[in-house]
Motif scaffolding. Structure first.
Motif, PDB file in Angstrom:
ATOM      1  N   THR A 394       0.838  -1.211   0.000  1.00  0.00           N
ATOM      2  CA  THR A 394       0.000   0.000   0.000  1.00  0.00           C
ATOM      3  C   THR A 394       0.868   1.254   0.000  1.00  0.00           C
ATOM      4  N   LYS A 397       2.536   1.668  -3.426  1.00  0.00           N
ATOM      5  CA  LYS A 397       1.589   1.599  -4.550  1.00  0.00           C
ATOM      6  C   LYS A 397       1.869   0.413  -5.472  1.00  0.00           C
ATOM      7  N   HIS A 399       0.035  -2.044  -6.666  1.00  0.00           N
ATOM      8  CA  HIS A 399      -1.392  -2.346  -6.718  1.00  0.00           C
ATOM      9  C   HIS A 399      -1.691  -3.835  -6.829  1.00  0.00           C
ATOM     10  N   TYR A 418      -9.782  -0.191  -1.188  1.00  0.00           N
ATOM     11  CA  TYR A 418      -8.638   0.065  -2.064  1.00  0.00           C
ATOM     12  C   TYR A 418      -9.089   0.412  -3.479  1.00  0.00           C
ATOM     13  N   LYS A 421      -8.874   3.896  -4.383  1.00  0.00           N
ATOM     14  CA  LYS A 421      -7.547   4.522  -4.451  1.00  0.00           C
ATOM     15  C   LYS A 421      -6.876   4.348  -5.809  1.00  0.00           C
ATOM     16  N   ASP A 423      -6.925   4.372 -10.143  1.00  0.00           N
ATOM     17  CA  ASP A 423      -7.495   5.247 -11.165  1.00  0.00           C
ATOM     18  C   ASP A 423      -8.763   4.635 -11.760  1.00  0.00           C
TER      19      ASP A 423
END
Length: 445
Positions: A394, A397, A399, A418, A421, A423
Motif C-alpha cells: 500500500t 503503490k 497495486h 482500495y 484509491k 485510477d
C-alpha cells in the motif's frame, strides 16, 4: 590575620600563583573550546542546609561517583577511535573583577568547596602545603560533585609536580578516575601516558599510545605507526582490532593509488559515469566495503579491492555484507546484481530467493533508490508476514500485490476500500471488479 583592601590587592597582584579562574588567559583551560557552566547552574536552587543525601551522586562525566567503574578500567577501542573533539566539562568559576570584593581568606575547607559547588568566586592559592591541598581534594570528593573534584584536580595539576600528584592519586581512586577522564577529554596524551606508566597500567598505556595515530595525517606514516602498535600489550580482542586497522589502511593506500590512476586516465566507464567524491583513505571498514561494491563489484576475489576479498579478510557477517552490497548496487540501479545477490541454488539446481536481512528491508532500500514498481512488487511478494506485506504494498503503490493479498485474505471490505484509491477505468480497477464479482471466493464476514 585580617587584611586591608590594599593588602589584599597587593597579595592578589604579587602572589606566586594566579587566582584560580577559568577565564585567565594563561590558564590551561582557556585552550578549551567552551566551558561547561555546571557549577554555576547545577545546584543554584539547593540551599546550603539541604539534605544532600537525597540527591543522586553523579560525577562530572555523568556516572555516579563510587565503585561502579572498576579502578583501572579504560575506554573501549571503538571509543578510542573516535575523532570527536574534546568536550569541556570544567566548571566556570570566574567572575568579573568587580565581584572579587567577595573574596576571603578565612573560609574553611568545607566553605571553600561549598562555594565552588555553587559556582562562586573562590581562590585556592591559599592552600599552599601538600597537606592542605590533599585535604581540599578529600573534601571535594566527600561532596560527591564531579565538577568540584575536577576543579580541585586542575589546581593540583598546576601546583604539584606530576610525581607527587600521581603518588597521591594512586590511593584516591575516585579522584584518579576523574583526572583520567579529564585528561582524555582535553587530549593531554603526554600526561595521560606518564600517568598510566606510573600506575603500571599496560593496556591503558598501549591504548593511549595508539590514539596518537589520530594526529598523523600522512597515510604512509600513519600505517607505519599502526604497525608499531601491533606488538603493544593490548587485550586479545583489541590486538585483533589494531591488526585489522593496519591491514585496512594498507589496503586503502593500494586501492586509492590504483583508482586515482584509473580515474585520471579516463578509460574506465564506472569512474567516468560516477566520479569519486572523496578519497577512500582512513574511511571505516563499512564505507570501504560500500566503495568496493560500488566501483569494484565484479572483480576477482584475488584482488585487494574485491568485495568478497574484503568480506573474507575482515570476517564481515553476511547480513552486513548483503546490506552494504544491496545499497551500493541499488544506487547504481544494477538490478541484475541485486537479483543475483538474493538468488541461491540448492543441490538439485532449483533457485530460491533468500535475504538474511529480511525482504522488508530489501524493499525499503530498493524504493529509496527508485526501483521500478515491477521490481518492488517482486520483492514485496517475498515478504512472509501478510500484514507487513500489505502495508508495504500500500505504501509503495504496488497495486497488484495489494489486490492479490486482499483476495488471499478474503477481505472484501479492504478490497472495496482500495478500489477507491486506484485510477478510474484502470486495469487495477477492472481486476478488483472481477475479483469482487467472482462466485468462487467465500468472503469473510
Amino acid at each position: 590575620m585580617s587584611r586591608t583592601k590594599g593588602d589584599e590587592e597587593e597579595y592578589w597582584n604579587s602572589s606566586k600563583f594566579k587566582a584560580f579562574t577559568f577565564d585567565d588567559e594563561d590558564d590551561e583551560l582557556s585552550q578549551l573550546k567552551e566551558s561547561k557552566r555546571a557549577v554555576n547552574s547545577l545546584r543554584d536552587f539547593v540551599d546550603d542546609d539541604d539534605d544532600d543525601d537525597e540527591l543522586e551522586r553523579v560525577s562530572w562525566s555523568g556516572e555516579p561517583v563510587g565503585s561502579r567503574t572498576r579502578p583501572g578500567s579504560f575506554q573501549s577501542l571503538s571509543d578510542a577511535l573516535s575523532d570527536t573533539p574534546a568536550k569541556s566539562y570544567a566548571p566556570e568559576l570566574g567572575r568579573p573583577k568587580g565581584e572579587y570584593r567577595d573574596y576571603s581568606n578565612d573560609w574553611s575547607l568545607s566553605d571553600t568547596v561549598r562555594r565552588l559547588r555553587k559556582g562562586k568566586v573562590c581562590s585556592l592559592e591559599r592552600f599552599r602545603s601538600l597537606q592542605d591541598k590533599l585535604q581540599l581534594l578529600e573534601e571535594a570528593v566527600s561532596m560527591h560533585d564531579g565538577n568540584v573534584i575536577t576543579a580541585v584536580l586542575i589546581f593540583l595539576k598546576r601546583t604539584l609536580s606530576k610525581e607527587i600528584l600521581f603518588r597521591e592519586l594512586e590511593v584516591r581512586q575516585v579522584a584518579l578516575r576523574h583526572l583520567i577522564h579529564f585528561l582524555k577529554d582535553i587530549g593531554d596524551q603526554k600526561l595521560l601516558i606518564d600517568l598510566f606508566r606510573f600506575l603500571d597500567r599496560t593496556e591503558e598505556l598501549a591504548l593511549s599510545h595508539y590514539r596518537e595515530h589520530l594526529n598523523i595525517q600522512d597515510p604512509e606514516k600513519r600505517k607505519e605507526f599502526l604497525k608499531t602498535c601491533i606488538s603493544l600489550p593490548f587485550s586479545a580482542e583489541d590486538s585483533a582490532h589494531i591488526q585489522d586497522h593496519y591491514t585496512l589502511l594498507e589496503r586503502q593506500i593500494i586501492i586509492e593509488a590504483n583508482d586515482r590512476h584509473l580515474e585520471s586516465a579516463g578509460q574506465t566507464e564506472i569512474f567516468r559515469k560516477h566520479p569519486r567524491k572523496a578519497s577512500i583513505l582512513n574511511m571505516p571498514l563499512v564505507t570501504t566495503l560500500f566503495y568496493s561494491c560500488f566501483y569494484h563489484y565484479a572483480e576477482a576475489e584475488g584482488t585487494f579491492s574485491s568485495p568478497i576479498n574484503l568480506k573474507k579478510t575482515f570476517k564481515i557477517p553476511d547480513k552486513q555484507y548483503v546490506l552494504t552490497a544491496l545499497a551500493a548496487r541499488a544506487k547504481l540501479r544494477a538490478w541484475h546484481d541485486v537479483d543475483a545477490l538474493f538468488t541461491t541454488k540448492n543441490w538439485l539446481g532449483y533457485t530460491k530467493k533468500r535475504a538474511p536481512i529480511g525482504f522488508h528491508r530489501v524493499v525499503e532500500i530498493l524504493h529509496k533508490n527508485c526501483a521500478p514498481v515491477q521490481i518492488l512488487q517482486e520483492y514485496v511478494n517475498l515478504v512472509e508476514d501478510m500484514d507487513t506485506k500489505l502495508n508495504l504494498a500500500t505504501k509503495f503503490k504496488c497495486h497488484d500485490v495489494v489486490i492479490e493479498t486482499c483476495r488471499d485474505l478474503k477481505d472484501r471490505q479492504q478490497l472495496l476500500a482500495y478500489r477507491g484509491k486506484v485510477d478510474k477505468g484502470s486495469a487495477e480497477e477492472e481486476k478488483i471488479d472481477a475479483i469482487l464479482s467472482s462466485s468462487q471466493i467465500r468472503w469473510k464476514n
